[in-house]
Scaffold this motif. Sequence first.
Motif, PDB file in Angstrom:
ATOM      1  N   ALA A 269       0.837  -1.206   0.000  1.00 56.39           N
ATOM      2  CA  ALA A 269       0.000   0.000   0.000  1.00 56.39           C
ATOM      3  C   ALA A 269       0.867   1.251   0.000  1.00 56.39           C
ATOM      4  O   ALA A 269       0.559   2.236  -0.685  1.00 56.39           O
ATOM      5  CB  ALA A 269      -0.923  -0.004   1.220  1.00 56.39           C
ATOM      6  N   TYR A 270       1.957   1.223   0.765  1.00 60.10           N
ATOM      7  CA  TYR A 270       2.872   2.361   0.804  1.00 60.10           C
ATOM      8  C   TYR A 270       3.404   2.658  -0.596  1.00 60.10           C
ATOM      9  O   TYR A 270       3.399   3.817  -1.048  1.00 60.10           O
ATOM     10  CB  TYR A 270       4.021   2.054   1.756  1.00 60.10           C
ATOM     11  N   ALA A 271       3.837   1.621  -1.297  1.00 58.64           N
ATOM     12  CA  ALA A 271       4.410   1.802  -2.628  1.00 58.64           C
ATOM     13  C   ALA A 271       3.368   2.349  -3.599  1.00 58.64           C
ATOM     14  O   ALA A 271       3.634   3.294  -4.358  1.00 58.64           O
ATOM     15  CB  ALA A 271       4.962   0.475  -3.135  1.00 58.64           C
ATOM     16  N   VAL A 272       2.180   1.771  -3.579  1.00 60.88           N
ATOM     17  CA  VAL A 272       1.139   2.172  -4.526  1.00 60.88           C
ATOM     18  C   VAL A 272       0.649   3.588  -4.241  1.00 60.88           C
ATOM     19  O   VAL A 272       0.518   4.417  -5.154  1.00 60.88           O
ATOM     20  CB  VAL A 272      -0.028   1.167  -4.477  1.00 60.88           C
TER      21      VAL A 272
ATOM     22  N   GLY B   1     -12.827   5.809   8.600  1.00 61.00           N
ATOM     23  CA  GLY B   1     -12.054   4.572   8.652  1.00 61.00           C
ATOM     24  C   GLY B   1     -12.932   3.336   8.634  1.00 61.00           C
ATOM     25  O   GLY B   1     -12.610   2.336   7.970  1.00 61.00           O
ATOM     26  N   LEU B   2     -14.053   3.373   9.353  1.00 61.88           N
ATOM     27  CA  LEU B   2     -14.967   2.234   9.354  1.00 61.88           C
ATOM     28  C   LEU B   2     -15.586   2.019   7.971  1.00 61.88           C
ATOM     29  O   LEU B   2     -15.753   0.886   7.521  1.00 61.88           O
ATOM     30  CB  LEU B   2     -16.068   2.452  10.390  1.00 61.88           C
ATOM     31  N   ALA B   3     -15.943   3.115   7.302  1.00 62.43           N
ATOM     32  CA  ALA B   3     -16.525   2.999   5.962  1.00 62.43           C
ATOM     33  C   ALA B   3     -15.497   2.526   4.937  1.00 62.43           C
ATOM     34  O   ALA B   3     -15.856   1.919   3.925  1.00 62.43           O
ATOM     35  CB  ALA B   3     -17.129   4.334   5.535  1.00 62.43           C
ATOM     36  N   GLN B   4     -14.231   2.796   5.187  1.00 68.99           N
ATOM     37  CA  GLN B   4     -13.162   2.402   4.275  1.00 68.99           C
ATOM     38  C   GLN B   4     -12.802   0.919   4.411  1.00 68.99           C
ATOM     39  O   GLN B   4     -12.293   0.315   3.479  1.00 68.99           O
ATOM     40  CB  GLN B   4     -11.923   3.272   4.555  1.00 68.99           C
ATOM     41  N   GLU B   5     -13.053   0.350   5.576  1.00 70.87           N
ATOM     42  CA  GLU B   5     -12.693  -1.055   5.831  1.00 70.87           C
ATOM     43  C   GLU B   5     -13.343  -1.977   4.807  1.00 70.87           C
ATOM     44  O   GLU B   5     -14.519  -1.804   4.475  1.00 70.87           O
ATOM     45  CB  GLU B   5     -13.153  -1.442   7.242  1.00 70.87           C
ATOM     46  N   PRO B   6     -12.612  -2.973   4.300  1.00 73.82           N
ATOM     47  CA  PRO B   6     -11.276  -3.436   4.669  1.00 73.82           C
ATOM     48  C   PRO B   6     -10.169  -2.891   3.767  1.00 73.82           C
ATOM     49  O   PRO B   6      -9.097  -3.475   3.686  1.00 73.82           O
ATOM     50  CB  PRO B   6     -11.405  -4.951   4.480  1.00 73.82           C
ATOM     51  N   TYR B   7     -10.426  -1.789   3.083  1.00 73.16           N
ATOM     52  CA  TYR B   7      -9.470  -1.297   2.097  1.00 73.16           C
ATOM     53  C   TYR B   7      -8.529  -0.254   2.672  1.00 73.16           C
ATOM     54  O   TYR B   7      -8.938   0.619   3.448  1.00 73.16           O
ATOM     55  CB  TYR B   7     -10.214  -0.675   0.913  1.00 73.16           C
TER      56      TYR B   7
ATOM     57  N   ASN C  85     -11.164  -0.448  -3.562  1.00 71.63           N
ATOM     58  CA  ASN C  85     -11.326  -1.314  -4.733  1.00 71.63           C
ATOM     59  C   ASN C  85     -10.018  -1.883  -5.266  1.00 71.63           C
ATOM     60  O   ASN C  85      -9.999  -2.458  -6.345  1.00 71.63           O
ATOM     61  CB  ASN C  85     -12.034  -0.569  -5.876  1.00 71.63           C
ATOM     62  N   ALA C  86      -8.928  -1.709  -4.531  1.00 73.59           N
ATOM     63  CA  ALA C  86      -7.630  -2.153  -5.049  1.00 73.59           C
ATOM     64  C   ALA C  86      -6.835  -2.971  -4.043  1.00 73.59           C
ATOM     65  O   ALA C  86      -6.348  -4.056  -4.374  1.00 73.59           O
ATOM     66  CB  ALA C  86      -6.811  -0.947  -5.500  1.00 73.59           C
ATOM     67  N   LEU C  87      -6.668  -2.474  -2.820  1.00 71.51           N
ATOM     68  CA  LEU C  87      -5.811  -3.141  -1.845  1.00 71.51           C
ATOM     69  C   LEU C  87      -6.495  -3.186  -0.487  1.00 71.51           C
ATOM     70  O   LEU C  87      -6.787  -2.140   0.091  1.00 71.51           O
ATOM     71  CB  LEU C  87      -4.474  -2.403  -1.705  1.00 71.51           C
ATOM     72  N   THR C  88      -6.734  -4.404   0.005  1.00 77.65           N
ATOM     73  CA  THR C  88      -7.189  -4.556   1.381  1.00 77.65           C
ATOM     74  C   THR C  88      -5.977  -4.573   2.298  1.00 77.65           C
ATOM     75  O   THR C  88      -4.832  -4.753   1.851  1.00 77.65           O
ATOM     76  CB  THR C  88      -7.964  -5.862   1.567  1.00 77.65           C
TER      77      THR C  88
ATOM     78  N   GLU D  21      -5.277  -6.848   4.379  1.00 75.30           N
ATOM     79  CA  GLU D  21      -4.738  -8.212   4.385  1.00 75.30           C
ATOM     80  C   GLU D  21      -3.812  -8.428   3.193  1.00 75.30           C
ATOM     81  O   GLU D  21      -2.718  -8.984   3.324  1.00 75.30           O
ATOM     82  CB  GLU D  21      -5.888  -9.228   4.343  1.00 75.30           C
ATOM     83  N   ALA D  22      -4.235  -7.961   2.002  1.00 72.30           N
ATOM     84  CA  ALA D  22      -3.433  -8.165   0.794  1.00 72.30           C
ATOM     85  C   ALA D  22      -2.173  -7.315   0.801  1.00 72.30           C
ATOM     86  O   ALA D  22      -1.155  -7.704   0.218  1.00 72.30           O
ATOM     87  CB  ALA D  22      -4.271  -7.845  -0.441  1.00 72.30           C
ATOM     88  N   ALA D  23      -2.237  -6.154   1.452  1.00 72.80           N
ATOM     89  CA  ALA D  23      -1.102  -5.228   1.436  1.00 72.80           C
ATOM     90  C   ALA D  23      -0.094  -5.499   2.533  1.00 72.80           C
ATOM     91  O   ALA D  23       0.988  -4.904   2.543  1.00 72.80           O
ATOM     92  CB  ALA D  23      -1.603  -3.792   1.562  1.00 72.80           C
ATOM     93  N   ALA D  24      -0.413  -6.380   3.468  1.00 71.84           N
ATOM     94  CA  ALA D  24       0.420  -6.577   4.655  1.00 71.84           C
ATOM     95  C   ALA D  24       1.715  -7.304   4.339  1.00 71.84           C
ATOM     96  O   ALA D  24       1.811  -8.105   3.402  1.00 71.84           O
ATOM     97  CB  ALA D  24      -0.351  -7.341   5.718  1.00 71.84           C
ATOM     98  N   ALA D  25       2.723  -7.012   5.153  1.00 74.83           N
ATOM     99  CA  ALA D  25       4.004  -7.715   5.072  1.00 74.83           C
ATOM    100  C   ALA D  25       3.860  -9.109   5.686  1.00 74.83           C
ATOM    101  O   ALA D  25       2.769  -9.529   6.092  1.00 74.83           O
ATOM    102  CB  ALA D  25       5.068  -6.909   5.815  1.00 74.83           C
ATOM    103  N   GLU D  26       4.959  -9.835   5.777  1.00 74.89           N
ATOM    104  CA  GLU D  26       4.940 -11.151   6.414  1.00 74.89           C
ATOM    105  C   GLU D  26       4.449 -11.030   7.853  1.00 74.89           C
ATOM    106  O   GLU D  26       4.678 -10.016   8.522  1.00 74.89           O
ATOM    107  CB  GLU D  26       6.336 -11.762   6.390  1.00 74.89           C
ATOM    108  N   ARG D  27       3.776 -12.082   8.335  1.00 74.31           N
ATOM    109  CA  ARG D  27       3.179 -12.047   9.665  1.00 74.31           C
ATOM    110  C   ARG D  27       4.208 -11.724  10.751  1.00 74.31           C
ATOM    111  O   ARG D  27       3.914 -10.974  11.692  1.00 74.31           O
ATOM    112  CB  ARG D  27       2.507 -13.400   9.944  1.00 74.31           C
ATOM    113  N   ILE D  28       5.421 -12.236  10.627  1.00 71.73           N
ATOM    114  CA  ILE D  28       6.439 -11.973  11.653  1.00 71.73           C
ATOM    115  C   ILE D  28       6.776 -10.491  11.725  1.00 71.73           C
ATOM    116  O   ILE D  28       7.020  -9.933  12.799  1.00 71.73           O
ATOM    117  CB  ILE D  28       7.715 -12.814  11.385  1.00 71.73           C
TER     118      ILE D  28
END
Length: 337
Positions: A76-79, A276-282, A286-289, A291-298
């Motif tokens: 998300a940061y990059a995009v 923020g609530l209305a934006q969730e989960p993005y 329409n592009a990045l949630t 969950e999809a934008a997150a780094a590795e779990r660790i």
Amino acid sequence: MSPELAAAGIALVAVMMYAMFGGADFGGGIWSLLASGPRKEEQRLALEKAIGPVWETNHVWLILLVVTLFVVFPAAYAVIFEALYVPLFIALLGIVARGAAFAFRHYGDRESRLARQSLQWFSWASVLTPFTFGLVIGAVTTGHIEVEGTRVLSGAFAGWLRPFALVCGLIGLLICAFLAAAYMVARTEGELREDFRKRAIAASLALGAATTAAIPVAAWDADAFASHLNDARVVGAMGVTALLGLAGLWALWTRRYRLAPPLAAATVAGVVGAWGLAQEPYLLANALTYEAAAAERITVVSFLVALPIGALILVPSLWLLYWTFSRDTLRGEEIAH
């Protein structure tokens, strides 16, 4: 709650805190530009004295937001920084110009030409910066930025020149103006206090009108965001925010001066929280949630572990700073000499 959701919550809190603290500083510049009447110089001096000790510190919340995106949500940061580099560059330029102008104005010879020019730079940068930040908020909400993976397809001007983004820019300006005036009501006395009270009432009414108008504009220009406005949590958040706004307006109208600042801050937190609530989960509509934008779990978990440790030092220090420099009442006759 997943670690990714917790980190997204931290990013939202960072936006809230930056709006409540940094926003008031920008609002000081807005009211410096709009200062009028027989006490306009006293208004400007009072604002400068209130901002002076904390204006650099308040950007810590912007740093927290950027670090959270960079570490936890690198995609998300990059995009976002690629798609919105134009308004973000303008906003960051405004922060730098505003800081330099404030230093020249605050510490230099007040009668010099440089000091007078610095006041103009400071004021206009204080208008430009929150407006462009508002454009960015609107742009990540409208759903008009197209990406494929982490590649931006829609160009450098997509999203942030849309009607909803422009309304968000106006809301950003009004938030700053409202907070600055409401905070100054508790910091001043006499006719100077009355000047800021009137400005706070006007800004409160304008902010209410703009946030209300944003709903039909979102339905027209930001379908994904508008579709979430019927969610029970979002409706509840908007209802609570409206009540807080009315309570703040009542406090200003009836001259409950000490109630005005916390109610103003709570109202702005409600506006950001409802968004923020209305934006969730993005993170990017329409592009990045998240969950999809997150780094590795660790990486996400390590960030969540490290953050409270740093907060043990940061939060008490900030509280002490704000408490120390918010106790003095700024009186017009003393400011002028």
